[in-house]
Design a protein around this motif. Structure first.
Motif, short mmCIF file in Angstrom:
data_model
loop_
_atom_site.label_atom_id
_atom_site.label_comp_id
_atom_site.label_asym_id
_atom_site.label_seq_id
_atom_site.Cartn_x
_atom_site.Cartn_y
_atom_site.Cartn_z
N SER A 427 38.69 58.13 41.71
CA SER A 427 38.36 59.56 41.64
C SER A 427 39.45 60.41 42.28
N LYS A 428 40.32 59.77 43.07
CA LYS A 428 41.39 60.51 43.74
C LYS A 428 42.74 60.35 43.05
N HIS A 429 42.77 59.60 41.96
CA HIS A 429 44.02 59.38 41.26
C HIS A 429 44.36 60.56 40.34
N THR A 430 45.63 60.88 40.30
CA THR A 430 46.12 61.91 39.36
C THR A 430 47.00 61.28 38.29
N SER A 431 47.35 60.03 38.48
CA SER A 431 48.25 59.34 37.55
C SER A 431 47.46 58.37 36.68
N VAL A 432 47.72 58.43 35.38
CA VAL A 432 47.09 57.50 34.45
C VAL A 432 47.51 56.07 34.76
N SER A 433 48.78 55.91 35.18
CA SER A 433 49.30 54.59 35.51
C SER A 433 48.57 53.99 36.71
N GLU A 434 48.35 54.81 37.75
CA GLU A 434 47.64 54.33 38.94
C GLU A 434 46.20 53.96 38.60
N TYR A 435 45.58 54.77 37.76
CA TYR A 435 44.21 54.51 37.33
C TYR A 435 44.15 53.16 36.61
N GLY A 436 45.15 52.91 35.78
CA GLY A 436 45.20 51.66 35.03
C GLY A 436 45.41 50.46 35.93
N GLU A 437 46.17 50.64 37.02
CA GLU A 437 46.42 49.54 37.94
C GLU A 437 45.13 49.12 38.65
N VAL A 438 44.30 50.09 39.02
CA VAL A 438 43.02 49.77 39.65
C VAL A 438 42.14 49.01 38.66
N ASN A 439 42.10 49.47 37.44
CA ASN A 439 41.32 48.77 36.41
C ASN A 439 41.79 47.34 36.22
N GLU A 440 43.11 47.15 36.30
CA GLU A 440 43.68 45.81 36.14
C GLU A 440 43.18 44.90 37.25
N PHE A 441 43.19 45.39 38.49
CA PHE A 441 42.69 44.60 39.61
C PHE A 441 41.22 44.25 39.40
N ASN A 446 36.85 40.09 38.54
CA ASN A 446 35.54 39.77 37.96
C ASN A 446 35.27 38.28 37.86
N ASN A 447 36.28 37.50 37.47
CA ASN A 447 36.02 36.09 37.19
C ASN A 447 36.99 35.16 37.92
N CYS A 448 37.61 35.64 38.98
CA CYS A 448 38.63 34.82 39.62
C CYS A 448 38.06 33.55 40.23
N ALA A 469 35.21 47.98 43.44
CA ALA A 469 35.76 46.73 43.96
C ALA A 469 34.86 46.12 45.02
N LEU A 470 33.99 46.92 45.61
CA LEU A 470 33.16 46.46 46.71
C LEU A 470 31.78 46.02 46.27
N ARG A 471 31.54 46.09 44.98
CA ARG A 471 30.24 45.66 44.45
C ARG A 471 30.14 44.14 44.43
N SER A 472 28.91 43.64 44.33
CA SER A 472 28.67 42.21 44.24
C SER A 472 29.41 41.63 43.04
N GLY A 473 30.02 40.46 43.25
CA GLY A 473 30.77 39.85 42.17
C GLY A 473 32.27 40.05 42.30
N ARG A 474 32.66 40.88 43.28
CA ARG A 474 34.10 41.07 43.54
C ARG A 474 34.35 40.68 45.00
#
Length: 595
Positions: A427-441, A446-448, A469-474
Motif C-alpha cells: 500500500s506504500k509502494h509507488t513503483s509498479v516494479s516494487e509492487y511486482g517484487e513483493v508479489n514475487e516473494f 506459498n509453497n516453499c 507475508a505474515l499470514r498463515s502459510g508464509r
C-alpha cells in the motif's frame, strides 16, 4: 544523592568525548529535551586557529548557519564559567541513533545497498556545504563524524563534528589538524591545503572502508613515532592501491572504479565536484576503468566460507537458554524435515518460515545460523541489496533465482536479512516494479516448504512488512528477540568471562552497569576489557578492567538508545505475535559471538 553538574541552563547526563580543547556531553535542557553540548575551553583555544570570543569560533559560526536534513542541527550557544574556567558552549539537537563507526563495529560489514544509501546522504550534505555563497569544507569526514538518525524506518546519514571545518576563502590559512585520522586525509592536507575535493577524497576512503573493512594504504602506526607517522603514510601511498579479493555481491566494476577515482593521489584525477560523484554513484555516468591491484586477504569471511562455517558448526550446542525457541524449532520444523515420512502419513505440513524481529544487535542472524547448523543443511544468507536491481523486473528475476537455488540445494535454510526492505507493505509502494517484487516473494513463499526450503526472515520493523507475508502459510512462526533482561545479561557475562576472568568479578554490579545493553554490546565490552588486560600484561580479566572498559565506552555503549528499545517494545505490543497465546519473550544467551 549528588546534584548533577550544569553548563548554563543545561544539565549534564554524561560525558561523551574529551578533545584537546573541547569536551562533548549529552545534556538535557530545562524542558527535559535531550541535546548534544560541546564545551570549548578558551584557555586551551589559544594555540588553535580560534579566537577567544564567541563571535569568532569558526565551528559555532559554521554550524549556526546550516540547515539541511543531512547535517546536524544547531540549537543554542553561550558563554559560561565551568569548573573555574571561562568556556563557550554550543548545543545541537540530539540524534536518536548511532555513528557510522558504531554500525560497522556492530554489524561487521556494510552491504552495497546500505553503502550507496549512506554515501548518497553524506554527499548531499556536502553538496549543501560546498554550494553555499561562501563554501564550507568539513575537513574531518570519517565514520565517526557521520551519525545515522534512526527516527524513521530508513536511517538518515547526518554530518556532525565540524571541529576542523573551514570556509573555502580561508584555504590559504592553516587549519586545526590535531586529531585528524591520517588515513582519511587527502595528500594535499599534509601541506596545509584543502578544497571541496579534499572532502570527496575522505568520502572515497569511507566507501573503501565500508566495503572491505579496512583502509586504503593502511599501515600499522602503533610503533611509529608520532613525528614520523605522516611521512610513513605518504610513503605507503606511493605504492599501487590494493583491492581485497572478496566476493561481494553487487560490487560491480563501475562502483569499484568510483572508489578508486575518489581516492586518487592526484587531485586532478578525482571527482571535480559532488554532482559528478553523485551521478556516478547513481549510475547516471560511467567511470573509466581504474588501475589497482587485486590481493588476497585473511580474516575476512566470504559468503562461501560462511556457508562452510555454518555446515561445520555446533548448532544449538552453542546456545544456552532459549529453551522455548529450541523446543518449537525442534518439534515444529527440525523433526519434520529430518523425518518427513513419519509426518507425511498424518498429512502434517511443514511451516514455510519463521519471522525474527526486534532491535538490532540482539542475535537474529546468530539464531538463524545456529538453526542451520543444527540441521546440517544448505544455508543461504540473502541481504536486501542482493535482490535489488535498477532494472524493471530485474528484482523479480533475482528473487526467483534465489528461491530456485534454494530448491536445487534442498533442504535449505534461506535467511532473508532486513525483510522489511524486501517485502514492504504494497500500500506504500509507488513503483509498479516494487509492487511486482513483493508479489514475487509472496508467490515463492506459498509453497516453499513442499520443496524443503524453510525461510527465516529478520527485521527491526515488522510493521513495515506487507501483511500478506505474515499470514498463515508464509511466516507461520513469529519470534520477538529483545535486548537481554537482567537474568540473561548476567548469564552472558558469565559465559563470555568463563576461564578468562579472576575471582574479583561482581556479576550483579555488571548487570546493574549494563542496563540497556544488547547482546553484542556485552560481547564488545568483554573484548575491550580483555585488550586492557593484555596491555597490562595480565592473564585474567579483573573487575577493575571491566569498569575501566565501561568508563571508556560511555557515549558508545549501549549502542542502542533507551528510546529505540522502547520503540521496539511498543512495536512488539502492537504487532502482537503473542496475542493469541502466552508464549514468553525469547531472551538470548550464547557461547559464540553474536551478530
Amino acid at each position: 544523592m549528588l546534584e548533577k553538574k550544569k553548563i548554563g541552563p543545561y544539565t549534564i547526563v554524561f560525558p561523551i568525548k574529551t578533545g584537546k580543547y573541547a569536551e562533548t556531553f549529552r545534556v538535557v535542557d530545562e524542558k527535559g529535551n535531550k541535546r548534544f553540548l560541546k564545551l570549548f575551553n578558551l584557555a586551551k583555544l589559544k594555540n588553535t586557529q580560534y579566537e577567544q570570543t564567541i563571535e569568532n569560533i569558526t565551528e559555532i559560526n559554521i554550524v549556526k548557519s546550516l540547515s539541511h536534513i543531512n547535517i546536524v542541527s544547531y540549537i543554542d550557544s553561550g558563554e559560561v564559567v565551568y569548573e573555574g574556567q571561562r568556556c563557550i558552549y554550543m548545543v545541537c539537537d540530539f540524534i536518536v541513533g548511532e555513528t557510522l563507526f558504531q554500525k560497522i563495529k556492530r554489524e561487521g560489514y556494510c552491504s552495497v545497498y546500505d553503502l550507496k544509501r549512506i554515501i548518497s546522504g553524506v554527499l548531499n550534505g556536502l553538496k549543501y556545504l560546498h554550494k553555499r555563497d561562501i563554501p564550507i569544507i568539513h575537513n574531518g569526514l570519517t565514520p565517526e563524524s557521520i551519525m545515522l538518525d534512526m527516527t524513521s524506518n530508513m536511517s538518515t546519514a547526518k554530518i556532525i563534528d565540524f571541529g576542523h571545518a573551514q570556509y573555502l576563502e580561508s584555504r590559504n590559512k592553516s587549519f586545526y589538524s590535531d586529531g585528524l585520522n591520517l588515513f582519511y586525509m587527502a595528500p594535499e592536507m599534509f601541506k596545509g591545503l584543502y578544497s571541496t575535493r579534499t572532502d570527496l577524497y575522505s568520502v572515497g576512503v569511507m566507501m573503501y572502508h565500508l566495503l572491505f573493512g579496512t583502509l586504503p594504504w593502511y599501515v600499522d602506526l602503533s610503533k611509529v613515532p608520532t613525528q614520523d607517522r605522516i611521512a610513513r603514510v605518504i610513503e605507503e601511498r606511493k605504492s599501487p592501491l590494493k583491492i581485497p579479493n572478496l566476493n561481494i555481491f553487487e560490487l560491480d566494476d563501475n562502483l569499484l572504479n568510483i572508489v578508486v577515482k575518489a581516492v586518487s593521489q592526484d587531485v586532478d584525477e578525482r571527482f571535480q565536484n559532488v554532482n559528478d560523484f553523485l551521478r556516478a554513484l547513481n549510475g547516471e555516468s560511467e567511470v573509466p576503468k581504474a588501475s589497482y591491484i587485486k590481493v588476497d586477504v585473511t580474516g575476512v569471511i566470504s559468503k562461501e566460507e560462511k556457508r562452510t562455517k555454518v555446515e561445520k558448526g555446533n548448532g544449538f550446542a552453542d546456545v544456552a537458554g532459549l529453551d522455548e525457541l529450541k523446543y518449537r524449532l525442534n518439534t515444529e520444523v527440525i523433526d519434520l524435515i529430518r523425518f518427513p515420512e513419519k509426518y507425511k502419513k498424518l498429512k502434517v505440513k511443514i511451516p514455510n518460515g519463521m519471522l525474527l524481529y526486534g532491535p538490532p544487535g540482539c542475535g537474529k542472524t546468530f539464531i538463524a545460523e545456529k538453526f542451520a547448523e543444527e540441521l546440517r543443511c544448505n544455508y543461504m544468507y540473502v541481504h536486501c541489496s542482493d535482490v535489488a536491481s535498477p532494472y524493471i523486473h530485474g528484482g523479480q528475476e533475482k528473487i526467483a533465482a534465489v528461491f530456485e537455488q534454494a530448491k536445487e540445494n534442498a533442504p535449505t535454510i534461506l535467511f532473508l536479512d532486513e525483510l522489511d526492505a524486501m517485502i514492504t507493505d504494497r500500500s506504500k509502494h509507488t513503483s509498479v516494479s516494487e509492487y511486482g517484487e513483493v508479489n514475487e516473494f509472496l508467490t515463492h513463499l506459498n509453497n516453499c516448504a513442499e520443496n524443503k526450503v524453510f525461510v527465516i526472515g529478520a527485521t527491526n520493523n515488522p510493521k513495515a512488512i506487507d501483511p500478506a507475508a505474515l499470514r498463515s502459510g508464509r511466516f507461520d512462526i513469529k519470534m520477538y528477540v529483545p535486548a537481554p533482561d537482567e537474568k540473561n545479561r548476567k548469564l552472558l557475562f558469565e559465559l563470555y568471562l568463563k576461564d578468562i576472568s579472576d575471582e574479583s568479578i561482581d556479576y550483579d554490579e555488571l548487570v546493574k552497569q549494563s542496563e540497556g545493553f544488547v547482546s553484542k554490546d556485552i560481547s564488545t565490552l568483554v573484548n575491550r576489557a580483555a585488550i586492557l588486560t593484555a596491555q597490562a600484561d595480565k592473564d585474567k580479566i579483573s573487575m577493575d578492567a571491566l569498569i575501566t572498559a565501561l568508563e571508556k565506552s560511555k557515549g558508545e555503549l549501549p549502542s542502542i538508545s533507551a528510546e529505540i528499545l522502547k520503540q521496539h517494545e511498543k512495536i512488539h505490543e502492537e504487532f502482537g505475535d503473542n496475542k493469541n497465546n502466552n508464549r514468553p519473550k525469547i531472551g538470548f544467551t550464547s557461547y559464540s559471538s553474536i551478530e
